[in-house]
Write a protein that holds these residues in place. Structure first.
Motif, PDB file in Angstrom:
ATOM      1  N   SER A 128       2.967  -2.225  -4.133  1.00 22.65           N
ATOM      2  CA  SER A 128       1.986  -1.229  -4.551  1.00 22.65           C
ATOM      3  C   SER A 128       1.829  -1.234  -6.063  1.00 22.65           C
ATOM      4  O   SER A 128       2.795  -1.451  -6.798  1.00 22.65           O
ATOM      5  N   ALA A 129       0.628  -0.925  -6.512  1.00 23.58           N
ATOM      6  CA  ALA A 129       0.409  -0.698  -7.939  1.00 23.58           C
ATOM      7  C   ALA A 129       1.119   0.583  -8.351  1.00 23.58           C
ATOM      8  O   ALA A 129       1.247   1.525  -7.561  1.00 23.58           O
ATOM      9  N   ASN A 130       1.583   0.622  -9.596  1.00 19.73           N
ATOM     10  CA  ASN A 130       2.331   1.789 -10.067  1.00 19.73           C
ATOM     11  C   ASN A 130       1.502   3.066  -9.988  1.00 19.73           C
ATOM     12  O   ASN A 130       2.047   4.154  -9.793  1.00 19.73           O
ATOM     13  N   THR A 131       0.189   2.917 -10.141  1.00 22.20           N
ATOM     14  CA  THR A 131      -0.674   4.094 -10.165  1.00 22.20           C
ATOM     15  C   THR A 131      -0.737   4.825  -8.828  1.00 22.20           C
ATOM     16  O   THR A 131      -1.138   5.994  -8.789  1.00 22.20           O
ATOM     17  N   VAL A 132      -0.357   4.158  -7.745  1.00 21.57           N
ATOM     18  CA  VAL A 132      -0.467   4.785  -6.426  1.00 21.57           C
ATOM     19  C   VAL A 132       0.877   4.915  -5.710  1.00 21.57           C
ATOM     20  O   VAL A 132       0.940   5.463  -4.609  1.00 21.57           O
ATOM     21  N   LYS A 133       1.947   4.412  -6.313  1.00 19.75           N
ATOM     22  CA  LYS A 133       3.266   4.490  -5.674  1.00 19.75           C
ATOM     23  C   LYS A 133       3.628   5.935  -5.377  1.00 19.75           C
ATOM     24  O   LYS A 133       3.470   6.820  -6.210  1.00 19.75           O
ATOM     25  N   GLY A 134       4.111   6.143  -4.164  1.00 20.04           N
ATOM     26  CA  GLY A 134       4.507   7.481  -3.755  1.00 20.04           C
ATOM     27  C   GLY A 134       3.364   8.321  -3.212  1.00 20.04           C
ATOM     28  O   GLY A 134       3.589   9.401  -2.656  1.00 20.04           O
ATOM     29  N   ARG A 135       2.144   7.826  -3.356  1.00 19.49           N
ATOM     30  CA  ARG A 135       0.979   8.573  -2.859  1.00 19.49           C
ATOM     31  C   ARG A 135       0.206   7.813  -1.776  1.00 19.49           C
ATOM     32  O   ARG A 135      -0.288   8.426  -0.830  1.00 19.49           O
ATOM     33  N   PHE A 136       0.100   6.505  -1.923  1.00 17.16           N
ATOM     34  CA  PHE A 136      -0.664   5.687  -0.985  1.00 17.16           C
ATOM     35  C   PHE A 136       0.305   4.856  -0.133  1.00 17.16           C
ATOM     36  O   PHE A 136       1.289   4.322  -0.646  1.00 17.16           O
ATOM     37  N   THR A 137      -0.028   4.726   1.156  1.00 15.99           N
ATOM     38  CA  THR A 137       0.788   3.945   2.080  1.00 15.99           C
ATOM     39  C   THR A 137      -0.100   2.992   2.859  1.00 15.99           C
ATOM     40  O   THR A 137      -1.107   3.405   3.439  1.00 15.99           O
ATOM     41  N   ILE A 138       0.288   1.724   2.884  1.00 16.30           N
ATOM     42  CA  ILE A 138      -0.436   0.725   3.664  1.00 16.30           C
ATOM     43  C   ILE A 138       0.360   0.427   4.932  1.00 16.30           C
ATOM     44  O   ILE A 138       1.594   0.444   4.931  1.00 16.30           O
ATOM     45  N   SER A 139      -0.370   0.177   6.013  1.00 16.39           N
ATOM     46  CA  SER A 139       0.258  -0.237   7.264  1.00 16.39           C
ATOM     47  C   SER A 139      -0.712  -1.130   8.016  1.00 16.39           C
ATOM     48  O   SER A 139      -1.892  -1.192   7.668  1.00 16.39           O
ATOM     49  N   ARG A 140      -0.204  -1.834   9.021  1.00 12.60           N
ATOM     50  CA  ARG A 140      -1.082  -2.701   9.801  1.00 12.60           C
ATOM     51  C   ARG A 140      -0.670  -2.688  11.254  1.00 12.60           C
ATOM     52  O   ARG A 140       0.510  -2.491  11.583  1.00 12.60           O
ATOM     53  N   ASP A 141      -1.644  -2.922  12.097  1.00  7.34           N
ATOM     54  CA  ASP A 141      -1.425  -3.044  13.536  1.00  7.34           C
ATOM     55  C   ASP A 141      -2.038  -4.370  13.941  1.00  7.34           C
ATOM     56  O   ASP A 141      -3.262  -4.476  14.115  1.00  7.34           O
ATOM     57  N   ASN A 142      -1.218  -5.385  14.075  1.00 10.19           N
ATOM     58  CA  ASN A 142      -1.732  -6.727  14.362  1.00 10.19           C
ATOM     59  C   ASN A 142      -2.355  -6.815  15.753  1.00 10.19           C
ATOM     60  O   ASN A 142      -3.244  -7.639  15.984  1.00 10.19           O
TER      61      ASN A 142
END
Length: 123
Positions: A60-74
């Motif tokens: 993650s970029a430092n600007t979004v760490k702790g606020r944005f979460t990425i996930s995937r469902d293959n």
């Protein structure tokens, strides 16, 4: 060939949340690193967060760490971006991108892009 379609953008007040989705076409989605980028008016496109093909590595970029979460469902050919504690400076068009390599923040390394979805955060 991979086609990407984002959805979930909109207008939200500062401190609120949004969840973006990106659905990919094709049978090889699980072999791609996926990432979210964003571009604000008058600024260059910037990396936000990326996830490996297996979902085991995230950067993650430092600007979004702790606020944005990425996930995937293959199984669903979908990658998500959960955005919490949104700030006015998060306002941008958000793009989903795919690359056949390890996670990178370098924009040209991503071969496939979605059309983008607008996120606007009001103060």
């Amino acid at each position: 060939q991979v086609q990407l379609v984002e959805s979930g953008g909109g207008l939200v007040q500062a401190g609120g949340s949004l969840r973006l989705s990106c659905v990919a076409s094709g049978r090889t989605f699980s072999s791609y690193t996926m990432a979210w980028f964003r571009q604000a008016p008058g600024k260059e496109r910037e990396f936000v967060v990326g996830i490996s093909w297996s979902g085991t590595r995230i950067y993650s970029a430092n600007t979004v760490k702790g606020r944005f979460t990425i996930s995937r469902d293959n199984a669903m050919n979908t990658v998500y971006l959960q955005m919490n504690s949104l700030k006015p400076e998060d306002t941008a068009v958000y793009y989903c991108a795919a690359a056949r390599r390890e996670i990178t923040t370098v924009t040209p390394e991503y071969a496939y892009w979605g059309q983008g979805t607008q996120v606007t955060v009001s103060s």
